[in-house]
Design a protein around this motif. Structure first.
Motif, PDB file in Angstrom:
ATOM      1  N   ASN A  99      -5.372 -47.941 -38.253  1.00 23.30           N
ATOM      2  CA  ASN A  99      -4.710 -46.644 -38.847  1.00 23.30           C
ATOM      3  C   ASN A  99      -3.703 -46.705 -39.960  1.00 23.30           C
ATOM      4  OD1 ASN A  99      -3.100 -47.813 -36.416  1.00 23.30           O
ATOM      5  ND2 ASN A  99      -2.356 -46.001 -37.354  1.00 23.30           N
ATOM      6  N   MET A 159     -10.524 -40.190 -27.314  1.00 22.83           N
ATOM      7  CA  MET A 159     -10.304 -40.777 -28.117  1.00 22.83           C
ATOM      8  C   MET A 159      -9.244 -39.858 -28.912  1.00 22.83           C
ATOM      9  SD  MET A 159     -12.043 -43.425 -31.743  1.00 22.83           S
ATOM     10  CE  MET A 159     -11.170 -45.093 -31.498  1.00 22.83           C
ATOM     11  N   ARG A 160      -8.056 -40.277 -29.489  1.00 20.39           N
ATOM     12  CA  ARG A 160      -7.223 -39.322 -30.125  1.00 20.39           C
ATOM     13  C   ARG A 160      -7.471 -39.389 -31.840  1.00 20.39           C
ATOM     14  NH1 ARG A 160      -2.007 -43.272 -29.498  1.00 20.39           N
ATOM     15  NH2 ARG A 160      -2.273 -44.481 -31.937  1.00 20.39           N
ATOM     16  N   ASN A 161      -7.530 -38.537 -32.732  1.00 20.65           N
ATOM     17  CA  ASN A 161      -7.276 -38.174 -33.914  1.00 20.65           C
ATOM     18  C   ASN A 161      -6.584 -38.909 -35.022  1.00 20.65           C
ATOM     19  OD1 ASN A 161      -9.616 -37.204 -35.472  1.00 20.65           O
ATOM     20  ND2 ASN A 161      -7.996 -34.923 -35.947  1.00 20.65           N
ATOM     21  N   LEU A 162      -6.998 -40.164 -35.273  1.00 19.31           N
ATOM     22  CA  LEU A 162      -6.229 -41.145 -36.515  1.00 19.31           C
ATOM     23  C   LEU A 162      -6.943 -40.872 -37.423  1.00 19.31           C
ATOM     24  CD1 LEU A 162      -6.932 -44.469 -34.221  1.00 19.31           C
ATOM     25  CD2 LEU A 162      -4.756 -42.938 -34.821  1.00 19.31           C
ATOM     26  N   ASN A 163      -6.259 -41.369 -38.610  1.00 20.45           N
ATOM     27  CA  ASN A 163      -5.975 -41.862 -39.934  1.00 20.45           C
ATOM     28  C   ASN A 163      -6.868 -43.342 -40.291  1.00 20.45           C
ATOM     29  OD1 ASN A 163      -6.167 -41.115 -42.594  1.00 20.45           O
ATOM     30  ND2 ASN A 163      -4.462 -40.917 -43.320  1.00 20.45           N
ATOM     31  N   TYR A 195      -5.577 -48.355 -34.546  1.00 27.59           N
ATOM     32  CA  TYR A 195      -6.841 -49.317 -34.438  1.00 27.59           C
ATOM     33  C   TYR A 195      -6.656 -49.761 -35.260  1.00 27.59           C
ATOM     34  CZ  TYR A 195     -11.958 -48.745 -35.753  1.00 27.59           C
ATOM     35  OH  TYR A 195     -12.750 -49.937 -35.992  1.00 27.59           O
TER      36      TYR A 195
END
Length: 81
Positions: A77, A1-5, A25
């Motif tokens: 996100n 899973m990629r890094n999301l804020n 997301y």
């Protein structure tokens, strides 16, 4: 899973979240009442029970129409709200 804020936003009553192709997301959790979700203005509606949640495997990038008299929290996100 990629890094999301990921950010959370509290809503009360009927809400429309606009289409966003950058939504990586999406999760909705009911804090009071129940709701129905409609994606992309179609004819089908997805019910979410009181104290329930909906977290799809793939975040929808279409318009999201939330019909409720309750309160809910949307997690998405920051670029996807």
């Amino acid at each position: 899973m990629r890094n999301l804020n990921i950010v959370s936003t509290v809503y009360t009553g009927n809400t429309t979240i606009p289409r966003n192709i950058n939504r990586g997301y999406f999760m909705i959790t009911m804090t009071s009442g129940t709701c129905t979700l409609n994606f992309g203005g179609g004819t089908g509606e997805l019910p979410v029970a009181a104290a329930g949640y909906y977290e799809p495997l793939i975040a929808p990038n279409s318009e999201i129409i939330i019909t409720t008299t309750g309160t809910f929290v949307v997690l998405a996100n920051a670029e996807g709200v």
